[in-house]
Scaffold this motif. Sequence first.
Motif, PDB file in Angstrom:
ATOM      1  N   MET A 224       0.795  -1.219   0.000  1.00  0.00           N
ATOM      2  CA  MET A 224       0.000   0.000   0.000  1.00  0.00           C
ATOM      3  C   MET A 224       0.831   1.274   0.000  1.00  0.00           C
ATOM      4  N   ASN A 225       2.086   1.184   0.461  1.00  0.00           N
ATOM      5  CA  ASN A 225       2.907   2.403   0.400  1.00  0.00           C
ATOM      6  C   ASN A 225       3.353   2.690  -1.029  1.00  0.00           C
ATOM      7  N   ALA A 226       3.293   1.680  -1.906  1.00  0.00           N
ATOM      8  CA  ALA A 226       3.762   1.861  -3.279  1.00  0.00           C
ATOM      9  C   ALA A 226       2.635   2.189  -4.248  1.00  0.00           C
ATOM     10  N   THR A 227       1.458   1.622  -4.013  1.00  0.00           N
ATOM     11  CA  THR A 227       0.402   1.764  -5.016  1.00  0.00           C
ATOM     12  C   THR A 227      -0.080   3.195  -5.278  1.00  0.00           C
ATOM     13  N   PRO A 228       0.027   4.149  -4.349  1.00  0.00           N
ATOM     14  CA  PRO A 228      -0.417   5.505  -4.735  1.00  0.00           C
ATOM     15  C   PRO A 228       0.553   6.226  -5.673  1.00  0.00           C
ATOM     16  N   PHE A 229       1.769   5.722  -5.870  1.00  0.00           N
ATOM     17  CA  PHE A 229       2.766   6.477  -6.624  1.00  0.00           C
ATOM     18  C   PHE A 229       2.436   6.713  -8.099  1.00  0.00           C
ATOM     19  N   HIS A 233       2.349  10.544  -8.658  1.00  0.00           N
ATOM     20  CA  HIS A 233       3.648  11.070  -9.093  1.00  0.00           C
ATOM     21  C   HIS A 233       4.040  10.616 -10.477  1.00  0.00           C
ATOM     22  N   GLY A 234       3.214   9.767 -11.084  1.00  0.00           N
ATOM     23  CA  GLY A 234       3.538   9.281 -12.417  1.00  0.00           C
ATOM     24  C   GLY A 234       4.763   8.391 -12.436  1.00  0.00           C
ATOM     25  N   LYS A 299      12.013  18.078  -0.325  1.00  0.00           N
ATOM     26  CA  LYS A 299      10.871  18.002  -1.242  1.00  0.00           C
ATOM     27  C   LYS A 299      11.287  17.204  -2.487  1.00  0.00           C
ATOM     28  N   PRO A 300      10.329  16.442  -3.063  1.00  0.00           N
ATOM     29  CA  PRO A 300      10.693  15.608  -4.212  1.00  0.00           C
ATOM     30  C   PRO A 300      11.327  16.397  -5.362  1.00  0.00           C
ATOM     31  N   ASP A 301      10.927  17.667  -5.513  1.00  0.00           N
ATOM     32  CA  ASP A 301      11.439  18.420  -6.669  1.00  0.00           C
ATOM     33  C   ASP A 301      12.714  19.207  -6.346  1.00  0.00           C
ATOM     34  N   SER A 302      13.253  19.035  -5.112  1.00  0.00           N
ATOM     35  CA  SER A 302      14.473  19.791  -4.819  1.00  0.00           C
ATOM     36  C   SER A 302      15.692  19.118  -5.464  1.00  0.00           C
ATOM     37  N   ASP A 303      16.792  19.844  -5.517  1.00  0.00           N
ATOM     38  CA  ASP A 303      17.976  19.413  -6.262  1.00  0.00           C
ATOM     39  C   ASP A 303      18.692  18.256  -5.553  1.00  0.00           C
ATOM     40  N   PRO A 304      18.819  17.096  -6.213  1.00  0.00           N
ATOM     41  CA  PRO A 304      19.473  15.965  -5.555  1.00  0.00           C
ATOM     42  C   PRO A 304      20.961  16.205  -5.304  1.00  0.00           C
ATOM     43  N   ASN A 305      21.543  17.215  -5.971  1.00  0.00           N
ATOM     44  CA  ASN A 305      22.954  17.527  -5.725  1.00  0.00           C
ATOM     45  C   ASN A 305      23.121  18.852  -4.991  1.00  0.00           C
ATOM     46  N   GLY A 306      21.997  19.381  -4.510  1.00  0.00           N
ATOM     47  CA  GLY A 306      22.030  20.687  -3.859  1.00  0.00           C
ATOM     48  C   GLY A 306      22.688  20.626  -2.480  1.00  0.00           C
ATOM     49  N   LYS A 307      22.751  21.781  -1.834  1.00  0.00           N
ATOM     50  CA  LYS A 307      23.469  21.893  -0.564  1.00  0.00           C
ATOM     51  C   LYS A 307      22.877  20.992   0.517  1.00  0.00           C
ATOM     52  N   GLU A 308      21.539  21.039   0.633  1.00  0.00           N
ATOM     53  CA  GLU A 308      20.913  20.259   1.704  1.00  0.00           C
ATOM     54  C   GLU A 308      21.098  18.753   1.483  1.00  0.00           C
ATOM     55  N   ALA A 309      20.934  18.336   0.228  1.00  0.00           N
ATOM     56  CA  ALA A 309      21.100  16.918  -0.072  1.00  0.00           C
ATOM     57  C   ALA A 309      22.526  16.465   0.225  1.00  0.00           C
ATOM     58  N   SER A 310      23.512  17.283  -0.125  1.00  0.00           N
ATOM     59  CA  SER A 310      24.892  16.835   0.107  1.00  0.00           C
ATOM     60  C   SER A 310      25.240  16.879   1.598  1.00  0.00           C
TER      61      SER A 310
ATOM     62  N   PRO B  55      -0.284  14.420  -3.761  1.00  0.00           N
ATOM     63  CA  PRO B  55      -0.264  15.335  -4.901  1.00  0.00           C
ATOM     64  C   PRO B  55       0.645  16.518  -4.595  1.00  0.00           C
ATOM     65  N   GLU B  56       1.446  16.911  -5.595  1.00  0.00           N
ATOM     66  CA  GLU B  56       2.382  17.994  -5.335  1.00  0.00           C
ATOM     67  C   GLU B  56       1.664  19.340  -5.316  1.00  0.00           C
ATOM     68  N   GLY B  57       2.179  20.249  -4.506  1.00  0.00           N
ATOM     69  CA  GLY B  57       1.674  21.612  -4.511  1.00  0.00           C
ATOM     70  C   GLY B  57       0.443  21.853  -3.659  1.00  0.00           C
ATOM     71  N   ILE B  58      -0.071  20.835  -2.970  1.00  0.00           N
ATOM     72  CA  ILE B  58      -1.229  21.065  -2.101  1.00  0.00           C
ATOM     73  C   ILE B  58      -0.809  20.858  -0.656  1.00  0.00           C
ATOM     74  N   GLU B  59      -0.880  21.915   0.144  1.00  0.00           N
ATOM     75  CA  GLU B  59      -0.544  21.803   1.563  1.00  0.00           C
ATOM     76  C   GLU B  59      -1.834  21.488   2.302  1.00  0.00           C
ATOM     77  N   SER B  60      -2.070  20.227   2.563  1.00  0.00           N
ATOM     78  CA  SER B  60      -3.305  19.855   3.249  1.00  0.00           C
ATOM     79  C   SER B  60      -3.067  18.534   3.966  1.00  0.00           C
ATOM     80  N   PRO B  61      -3.690  18.359   5.132  1.00  0.00           N
ATOM     81  CA  PRO B  61      -3.538  17.072   5.831  1.00  0.00           C
ATOM     82  C   PRO B  61      -4.508  16.010   5.309  1.00  0.00           C
ATOM     83  N   ASN B  62      -5.142  16.271   4.162  1.00  0.00           N
ATOM     84  CA  ASN B  62      -6.224  15.381   3.722  1.00  0.00           C
ATOM     85  C   ASN B  62      -5.954  14.620   2.435  1.00  0.00           C
TER      86      ASN B  62
END
Lengths: 425, 406
Positions: A224-229, A233-234, A299-310, B55-62
């Motif tokens: 169930m942790n995988a099926t919503p992806f 997120h495509g 966040k998923p869209d942040s830079d994987p080589n950015g400062k925080e990631a490194s 879903p990306e871009g939605i700040e919600s606990p739902n």
Amino acid sequence: MVVSDEMESLCPPTQERLLPYTILDLAEGGHNICGRLLGDMGAEVIKIEPPGGSQTRLRGPFTKNSDGKPRSLYWASYNSNKKGISLLLDTDEGRQIFLKLVNKSDAILESFQPGYLDSLNIGFETLAKINPQLVHTSMTPFGSTGPYAGFISTDLITSSMGGMPFVSGDEDRPPVRISFPQAELVAGSQAFGATVAALRHSRNSKTGQHVDVSEQIAVMWTLMNATPFPQLHGTDVTRAGAFRKRGPIDARHVFRCADGYVSMNAQAKTLDGFIRWMSEEIEIEKEILGFNIDKWNLKPDSDPNGKEASEFKKVEKAIESFLSIKTKMEIFERALSAGLLVAPCNTVEDIRKSPQLEARSFWIDVYHPEFGKDITHLGPYMKMSETPLKVYSPSPSVGSHNEEIFKSLGIGKSEIEALRKRGII
Amino acid sequence: MNSPRLPLSNIRIADFGWMIAGPLATRVFANFGAEVIRIESGSRIDEIRVVGARPEGIESPNVAGVFNDINTSKLSVTLDLNTDEGLSLAKNVIEISDVVTNNFRGDRMGKWGLDYDNLKKIKPDIIALSMPMMGSDGPHQDYGGNGINIIAGAGISSITGYPDKAPVGTGSLYPDFSGNPNHASIALLAAIRYRNRTGKGQFIDLAQYESTVSLLGTSILEYTANGKLPDRPGNRSQNMAPHNVYRCKGMDRWCAIAVSTEEEWQNLKKGLGELEWMNQPKFATFNQRKANEEELDEGISNWTSDKDAYEVMNLLQSHGVPAGVVQDTEDLLKRDKSFTDTHVIDMPHPEIDSMKVHGETISMSGVTPKVDRAPLLGEHTEYILGDLLGVAESKIDDLYVSGVLK
């Protein structure tokens, strides 16, 4: 050690049983767990085997009995708390006796190929005419209907079709399953829940029903942790071995330690706890000490080589080398005292020696007449204060309760002998 | 809001569960007609409302995917349990409930005065379920872990994967979604049945660690009886060969093949078109195939690698060989009609277009479960306080203002 005769008398009187039902169990393999769970909760479970013995008796692992003959531990562990009778279902006489039993029972459990019982004219429709309140639970690899219903299968096949191996294992290796077969067991325990719910419905509405359990669906549920992806997120969740996806980066969750491995959930409090532990014992870099824990969850869209990631990767590397000289026990003790989400990758031996399981009396030694010795069983997986689960009786030998059960159907001693001679029982 | 004709209607559960295993244990009750009330709070949001796929871009606990999947058909009331009034309202909910569930570690419930002994004072025949990772007593009772840690701690990792690689466990949070919630629902169903007959409630202590160890079954018995420790055999099996997944055409596509009998081996040879190499003496018997398994796997891979995985499966099945595609989640959701038609529900959602959730796993001929959307945070606070507890509307407004219903 408890001897089997005494165990019979330990079985609680009907009024005190959790589940006061009579169940006919024709299931094979791991599906036997369904009847075992019902038996643990006090139902009278009658295991029906063909006169030559169930196929499950051929399933390993084996251990030698007192005469040096190999006996199946698989059979023993999933058939405790059941009575055993033998009956040949593909004869008219055998079926007549079976139907008498159905008439006196609340549920039957079976795992034949879809259509097999119908072909013997003892499928759900026929049984429901004899006993309209009967719950008939089928456990099959792909369910009783649909394009795969006729497929032949094994644990590897059903698990694969259910999606579990695809996400399991190392990135650079083929998908892998849990080596101890799970699909039948997971389906069996779901079948238990469904059977009890259906029995409740049957009591209330006076109508029984067919409960159709599919292993493939039971396996899919474990993802169930995988099926919503894909929808959200495509993307598909893929195998990442010792790592798990954390936003844009792969965070290590399996670390080597001095005597094995540990598995860690890299959440904020745990990372913080590790930095604190390291700082108590070794010199660590300022950058690691000052790591901004609040920003670790990228966040998923942040830079994987950015400062925080490194920075995160740097902390991870430090933890990796710190843990490599600690033992599993040292790490677990720190996890206990500091509330860290890290656990040793325990082996079967570690588990057998766990002081926690010892303190909670998890292991039970049961004397099996068929083995001529005690077998250490896994204890109940839950504690119930009012109606504790127990092993009341060891797994039956073929037909060990024939006389008792057939007598209750009004079949006399001489008739039983005659049936035995003709190979019906 | 109970559905009268479903098998579990007329049951009410006060659900203090959070994250995955606790809430999932009561999902089946909600879908089969029980009124399951999530008691939660905006001051300490259940993390599963936020983490994982969303879903990306939605700040919600739902809108988090897993949250929506494991809390179908439930109600949500928000109460700040660290206020006296909030706690007292929670006790009022318990008073009209049959079951109280939680999966906190240690004595969290006790700190609110909601441990079993105190719950009994609120409602004498209450059934209380606790699901801490290590159980409610013993030297490790205060250890709190989640799915990842249970997979490792309970030994699943040690028997999964390859001997020359780390014990990586499963990619799924296996125990969270299978054994642990299943076992908990089973115990609850049985305890309710028992209470109905005898009038007695009880306390159920389900250590998720023990419950997961039980899934190792005979891997442990083999050790206790024969002293033999299991290894990580990849996909190999002691009594089947070939028994593996084989690379097929395309990116990361595989088909599983498992041959247990001589007949299935002969069928496999026919299915592959009577290839010369398969008739070599070194593959003639099971023992020989097992001894030369690497070469056997290579030969089969050579045959599968330029073929579509589904073609391999269908061809081999038609020859009587157990074979199945290693399906990914996309296959399960889109391609595999046997699922999508019956087990995946496109659930309308007020904050996004829709959300795909699982239906119930079990089909029953006489009952159709009613799977509804998971609740928004605090969506049913007014219904629960007003309709169920009889709190006056003006009082509810006051409670909102004073932060008790946060």
